[in-house]
Design a protein around this motif. Structure first.
Motif, PDB file in Angstrom:
ATOM      1  N   ALA A 213      58.853 -21.188  29.264  1.00 34.65           N
ATOM      2  CA  ALA A 213      58.023 -22.396  29.219  1.00 34.65           C
ATOM      3  C   ALA A 213      57.755 -22.864  27.794  1.00 34.65           C
ATOM      4  O   ALA A 213      57.159 -23.924  27.597  1.00 34.65           O
ATOM      5  N   GLY A 214      58.164 -22.059  26.806  1.00 32.80           N
ATOM      6  CA  GLY A 214      57.995 -22.473  25.421  1.00 32.80           C
ATOM      7  C   GLY A 214      57.005 -21.680  24.622  1.00 32.80           C
ATOM      8  O   GLY A 214      56.773 -21.958  23.445  1.00 32.80           O
ATOM      9  N   VAL A 215      56.382 -20.667  25.233  1.00 32.47           N
ATOM     10  CA  VAL A 215      55.390 -19.849  24.529  1.00 32.47           C
ATOM     11  C   VAL A 215      56.090 -18.891  23.561  1.00 32.47           C
ATOM     12  O   VAL A 215      57.159 -18.355  23.864  1.00 32.47           O
ATOM     13  N   ASP A 216      55.465 -18.686  22.400  1.00 34.93           N
ATOM     14  CA  ASP A 216      56.015 -17.798  21.379  1.00 34.93           C
ATOM     15  C   ASP A 216      55.099 -16.621  21.048  1.00 34.93           C
ATOM     16  O   ASP A 216      55.573 -15.535  20.731  1.00 34.93           O
ATOM     17  N   VAL A 217      53.782 -16.854  21.078  1.00 38.07           N
ATOM     18  CA  VAL A 217      52.803 -15.832  20.700  1.00 38.07           C
ATOM     19  C   VAL A 217      51.785 -15.714  21.826  1.00 38.07           C
ATOM     20  O   VAL A 217      51.293 -16.730  22.344  1.00 38.07           O
ATOM     21  N   VAL A 218      51.448 -14.474  22.200  1.00 37.15           N
ATOM     22  CA  VAL A 218      50.470 -14.220  23.260  1.00 37.15           C
ATOM     23  C   VAL A 218      49.326 -13.396  22.692  1.00 37.15           C
ATOM     24  O   VAL A 218      49.544 -12.338  22.104  1.00 37.15           O
TER      25      VAL A 218
END
Length: 381
Positions: free
Chosen positions: A133-138
């Protein structure tokens, strides 16, 4: 459909029609060294990824799992060079309540190994869905971080990192780390530091979860330490804090936000209240203007009151001021809304793409104000 809408509108902000964007949307290039607000954003932050039982059970009933829940917001996340969200619970493969190893169920939701409130555990496939979905950092420091114990922390980090995601705020047993995720943004190295006010009374016997308060070293000291590391250009604090369902930040939040800014943080982006709280600017002791988003609300959940289904994506740019200091610039937000559909199930979208979206847009403006609607004027509505 939604991807085409957003990508098509994004093109209005570049090329020969840039002047029209500026005139209609009041998008103005930064005077402080950052990219103009009509350029591709450097950073986007989303709120709480809170996968209640209904969202997990819907995912278990379809071959695409969690993916449909995020398809509507993917283009808005992918517009920025780097996207950051809070995962509100473990994603620990085959870990039972209490942190015990269990057998792998035949489904991604069995209400035992993988479960909803009050002690969450999401199937680790959520990690690849977030990445897609485009997330890079959690950010993984939150009050549900220890819902599956020490093993749950280990397995969650394992799943997220295997999906190519950076993590901040928790660490595996025996792992030596400074808690932060370091990423390149617009040619600068930014440290993302996450912490939590609580682990819901669960004991952190292995020192795996970074607390926002009462630590030695303190969060301000950790920010100073990160800033002193060679190659680190700036620190963004991601605190899990505040009072659930309150639209107003409490005094403890305000004090930490100011202390973080004074310690050198270039932005503070909070989570946990599950509703929007103000987006503002605080002035640090050295005169810097530091964006503070006290809460971006829920990115996705099955909480249906208007203020809980309404969230915001916060966009920031990274640049330098006239003194050469790294700054977070051009804060602007995009209202989001969660709906439930017969085929898609529970899903999150930019509010402007939904028939009921004006209600969420109005609510977001009531809390966040009109001055920083975005991510740029071309996508504001």
């Amino acid at each position: 459909m939604f991807s085409n809408v957003f990508r098509g509108k994004a093109k209005v902000c570049i090329g020969a029609v840039l002047g029209l964007c500026l005139a209609v949307a009041s998008c103005a290039p930064s005077s402080e060294g950052g990219a103009g607000s009509c350029a591709r954003p450097d950073l986007v932050f989303g709120g709480d990824v809170l996968l209640h039982q209904i969202i997990q059970s819907e995912a278990a009933a379809r071959p695409t799992g969690f993916a449909p829940a995020f398809e509507g917001i993917s283009a808005a996340l992918s517009r920025a060079d780097l996207a950051i969200v809070n995962l509100e619970g473990p994603a620990a493969r085959d870990v039972l309540p209490g942190g015990r190893q269990g057998r792998s169920p035949a489904t991604i939701f069995d209400n035992r190994v993988y479960s909803g409130y009050p002690q969450f555990n999401f199937h680790p496939s959520i990690a690849t869905v977030l990445a897609s979905a485009g997330v890079d950092v959690v950010q993984t420091a939150n009050n549900h971080a220890l819902d599956r114990g020490a093993l749950g922390v280990d397995r969650t980090l394992e799943a997220l990192r295997a999906a190519g995601l950076s993590t901040t705020g928790t660490r595996a047993r025996g792992e030596a780390t400074n808690w932060a995720a370091l990423r390149q943004v617009n040619g600068q190295t930014i440290a993302f530091l996450s912490c939590t006010f609580s682990t819901n009374g669960l004991r952190d016997g292995r020192d795996q979860v970074l607390g926002c308060y009462g630590n030695a070293p303190s969060i301000p000291n950790l920010i100073q330490s990160l800033n002193s590391q060679p190659g680190v250009d700036g620190v963004i604090l991601l605190p899990h804090w505040g009072t659930e369902y309150s639209r107003s930040p409490n005094p403890r939040q305000r004090r930490l936000a100011q202390a973080a800014a004074d310690a050198g943080a270039i932005a503070v982006v909070g989570a946990h209240p599950h509703v929007l709280q103000p987006l503002t600017i605080v002035t640090s002791q050295d005169g810097r203007q530091v964006p503070v988003a006290y809460s971006l609300g829920n990115l996705i959940s099955s909480q249906w009151a208007l203020e809980r289904r309404t969230g915001a994506l916060l966009y920031l740019d990274i640049g330098r001021d006239e003194a050469g200091r790294t700054r977070a610039l051009n804060p602007r937000y995009l209202p989001t809304r969660v709906e439930r559909f017969v085929e898609r199930g529970v899903a999150v979208f930019p509010a402007a793409t939904l028939p009921n979206g004006p209600r969420s847009i109005a609510h977001a403006r009531a809390v966040l104000g009109d001055a920083m609607v975005g991510p740029d004027g071309c996508l504001a509505r």
